[in-house]
Write a protein that holds these residues in place. Sequence first.
Motif, PDB file in Angstrom:
ATOM      1  N   SER A   1     -19.465 -48.322 -52.192  1.00 21.45           N
ATOM      2  CA  SER A   1     -19.834 -49.708 -52.463  1.00 21.45           C
ATOM      3  C   SER A   1     -21.242 -49.963 -51.940  1.00 21.45           C
ATOM      4  CB  SER A   1     -18.843 -50.678 -51.826  1.00 21.45           C
ATOM      5  OG  SER A   1     -18.755 -50.454 -50.440  1.00 21.45           O
ATOM      6  N   ALA A   2     -22.030 -50.665 -52.745  1.00 24.90           N
ATOM      7  CA  ALA A   2     -23.408 -50.992 -52.389  1.00 24.90           C
ATOM      8  C   ALA A   2     -23.649 -52.467 -52.687  1.00 24.90           C
ATOM      9  CB  ALA A   2     -24.374 -50.121 -53.173  1.00 24.90           C
ATOM     10  N   TYR A   3     -24.352 -53.122 -51.783  1.00 21.04           N
ATOM     11  CA  TYR A   3     -24.608 -54.548 -51.896  1.00 21.04           C
ATOM     12  C   TYR A   3     -26.117 -54.772 -51.932  1.00 21.04           C
ATOM     13  CZ  TYR A   3     -19.784 -54.589 -50.357  1.00 21.04           C
ATOM     14  OH  TYR A   3     -18.437 -54.360 -50.264  1.00 21.04           O
TER      15      TYR A   3
ATOM     16  N   LEU B   1     -30.942 -62.109 -47.652  1.00 20.92           N
ATOM     17  CA  LEU B   1     -30.024 -62.597 -48.680  1.00 20.92           C
ATOM     18  C   LEU B   1     -29.252 -61.391 -49.183  1.00 20.92           C
ATOM     19  CD1 LEU B   1     -29.059 -64.894 -50.613  1.00 20.92           C
ATOM     20  CD2 LEU B   1     -30.840 -64.102 -52.183  1.00 20.92           C
ATOM     21  N   VAL B   2     -27.940 -61.415 -49.013  1.00 26.26           N
ATOM     22  CA  VAL B   2     -27.130 -60.244 -49.364  1.00 26.26           C
ATOM     23  C   VAL B   2     -25.975 -60.670 -50.261  1.00 26.26           C
ATOM     24  CG1 VAL B   2     -25.702 -60.387 -47.288  1.00 26.26           C
ATOM     25  CG2 VAL B   2     -25.954 -58.211 -48.422  1.00 26.26           C
ATOM     26  N   SER B   3     -25.679 -59.831 -51.222  1.00 20.67           N
ATOM     27  CA  SER B   3     -24.556 -60.076 -52.122  1.00 20.67           C
ATOM     28  C   SER B   3     -23.250 -59.804 -51.376  1.00 20.67           C
ATOM     29  CB  SER B   3     -24.673 -59.150 -53.329  1.00 20.67           C
ATOM     30  OG  SER B   3     -23.541 -59.244 -54.136  1.00 20.67           O
ATOM     31  N   ASN B   4     -22.227 -60.569 -51.686  1.00 18.83           N
ATOM     32  CA  ASN B   4     -20.936 -60.379 -51.029  1.00 18.83           C
ATOM     33  C   ASN B   4     -19.982 -59.533 -51.864  1.00 18.83           C
ATOM     34  OD1 ASN B   4     -19.025 -60.809 -48.930  1.00 18.83           O
ATOM     35  ND2 ASN B   4     -18.055 -62.417 -50.128  1.00 18.83           N
TER      36      ASN B   4
ATOM     37  N   ILE C   1     -11.410 -48.480 -64.902  1.00 20.31           N
ATOM     38  CA  ILE C   1     -10.911 -49.214 -63.749  1.00 20.31           C
ATOM     39  C   ILE C   1     -12.097 -49.849 -63.035  1.00 20.31           C
ATOM     40  CG2 ILE C   1      -9.742 -49.029 -61.522  1.00 20.31           C
ATOM     41  CD1 ILE C   1      -8.203 -46.668 -62.693  1.00 20.31           C
ATOM     42  N   THR C   2     -12.028 -51.154 -62.833  1.00 20.51           N
ATOM     43  CA  THR C   2     -13.066 -51.876 -62.105  1.00 20.51           C
ATOM     44  C   THR C   2     -12.521 -52.233 -60.728  1.00 20.51           C
ATOM     45  OG1 THR C   2     -13.899 -52.819 -64.167  1.00 20.51           O
ATOM     46  CG2 THR C   2     -14.583 -53.886 -62.126  1.00 20.51           C
ATOM     47  N   ARG C   3     -13.243 -51.784 -59.716  1.00 20.43           N
ATOM     48  CA  ARG C   3     -12.837 -52.039 -58.332  1.00 20.43           C
ATOM     49  C   ARG C   3     -13.843 -53.005 -57.713  1.00 20.43           C
ATOM     50  NH1 ARG C   3     -13.296 -49.089 -52.984  1.00 20.43           N
ATOM     51  NH2 ARG C   3     -15.163 -48.227 -53.892  1.00 20.43           N
ATOM     52  N   ILE C   4     -13.341 -54.078 -57.139  1.00 14.03           N
ATOM     53  CA  ILE C   4     -14.201 -55.084 -56.519  1.00 14.03           C
ATOM     54  C   ILE C   4     -13.990 -55.044 -55.009  1.00 14.03           C
ATOM     55  CG2 ILE C   4     -14.730 -57.549 -56.344  1.00 14.03           C
ATOM     56  CD1 ILE C   4     -13.713 -57.830 -59.220  1.00 14.03           C
ATOM     57  N   THR C   5     -15.099 -54.878 -54.274  1.00 17.56           N
ATOM     58  CA  THR C   5     -15.037 -54.901 -52.813  1.00 17.56           C
ATOM     59  C   THR C   5     -15.944 -56.026 -52.313  1.00 17.56           C
ATOM     60  OG1 THR C   5     -16.791 -53.238 -52.689  1.00 17.56           O
ATOM     61  CG2 THR C   5     -14.519 -52.453 -52.544  1.00 17.56           C
TER      62      THR C   5
ATOM     63  N   TYR D   1     -14.187 -64.070 -46.781  1.00 17.22           N
ATOM     64  CA  TYR D   1     -14.780 -65.038 -47.705  1.00 17.22           C
ATOM     65  C   TYR D   1     -14.942 -64.384 -49.073  1.00 17.22           C
ATOM     66  CZ  TYR D   1     -15.797 -68.153 -43.808  1.00 17.22           C
ATOM     67  OH  TYR D   1     -15.686 -68.996 -42.733  1.00 17.22           O
ATOM     68  N   LYS D   2     -13.847 -64.111 -49.748  1.00 15.47           N
ATOM     69  CA  LYS D   2     -13.882 -63.411 -51.031  1.00 15.47           C
ATOM     70  C   LYS D   2     -14.505 -64.237 -52.145  1.00 15.47           C
ATOM     71  CE  LYS D   2     -10.124 -60.300 -50.123  1.00 15.47           C
ATOM     72  NZ  LYS D   2      -8.866 -59.730 -50.509  1.00 15.47           N
ATOM     73  N   ARG D   3     -14.451 -65.546 -52.052  1.00 15.14           N
ATOM     74  CA  ARG D   3     -14.987 -66.405 -53.110  1.00 15.14           C
ATOM     75  C   ARG D   3     -16.493 -66.654 -52.975  1.00 15.14           C
ATOM     76  NH1 ARG D   3     -10.984 -68.963 -56.200  1.00 15.14           N
ATOM     77  NH2 ARG D   3      -8.911 -68.638 -55.343  1.00 15.14           N
ATOM     78  N   VAL D   4     -17.083 -66.283 -51.847  1.00 20.28           N
ATOM     79  CA  VAL D   4     -18.518 -66.461 -51.633  1.00 20.28           C
ATOM     80  C   VAL D   4     -19.277 -65.382 -52.409  1.00 20.28           C
ATOM     81  CG1 VAL D   4     -20.352 -66.400 -49.898  1.00 20.28           C
ATOM     82  CG2 VAL D   4     -18.191 -67.529 -49.392  1.00 20.28           C
ATOM     83  N   ASN D   5     -20.327 -65.789 -53.122  1.00 20.13           N
ATOM     84  CA  ASN D   5     -21.117 -64.835 -53.893  1.00 20.13           C
ATOM     85  C   ASN D   5     -22.225 -64.183 -53.062  1.00 20.13           C
ATOM     86  OD1 ASN D   5     -20.484 -67.332 -55.979  1.00 20.13           O
ATOM     87  ND2 ASN D   5     -19.986 -65.307 -56.762  1.00 20.13           N
ATOM     88  N   TYR D   6     -22.894 -64.981 -52.211  1.00 17.87           N
ATOM     89  CA  TYR D   6     -24.022 -64.472 -51.423  1.00 17.87           C
ATOM     90  C   TYR D   6     -23.975 -65.075 -50.024  1.00 17.87           C
ATOM     91  CZ  TYR D   6     -25.829 -63.219 -55.995  1.00 17.87           C
ATOM     92  OH  TYR D   6     -25.963 -62.696 -57.251  1.00 17.87           O
TER      93      TYR D   6
END
Length: 161
Positions: A57-59, A75-78, A100-104, A110-115
């Motif tokens: 995983s990379a952000y 500023l970092v992506s979540n 298969i799409t895996r979301i981390t 705070y899973k709903r936060v975008n950044y």
Amino acid sequence: MAVHKLILDDVFDDISYSLIAIHCTLEDYRLAYLINKYLKTRLARRSKDLDFDNGQSAYSIFEWEDEKQLTTWSLVSNTCKTESFQQATFESLFENQEKITRITHLIPEYKRVNYFLKIENEFSLSKEKYILDSILEIPQIATAYSVDANDLKSKDNLIFS
């Protein structure tokens, strides 16, 4: 002979920063541009993304070191979406591969936060409120709010250096 013992537990916990959660549907580069425009910052994309789980995983991360204020803005992506193909488990005439799409998440609490916007400096509450109000002026941002980093279980993920 006297034995001297140094305890360094509290030394590393004193690094203070403000953490702002941002909810929006913008791409990372567009959000960085708008924050630069509204807050007069100079966020720029790092040459390498934040890498966790040995490349699993990379952000994306944008940073700016304000040398006048001795402040570092990040500023970092979540969220990180990775796609992989897996061989289908059923027999068929055709070769089937399932996508298969895996979301981390960088901060799973705070899973709903975008950044997240991390500002490394000791701001007064009025300065932090001014920054938050300036972010909320951006029309494309749904909401933004301060997060107490001391309550996070995964605050070690916010160490970017």
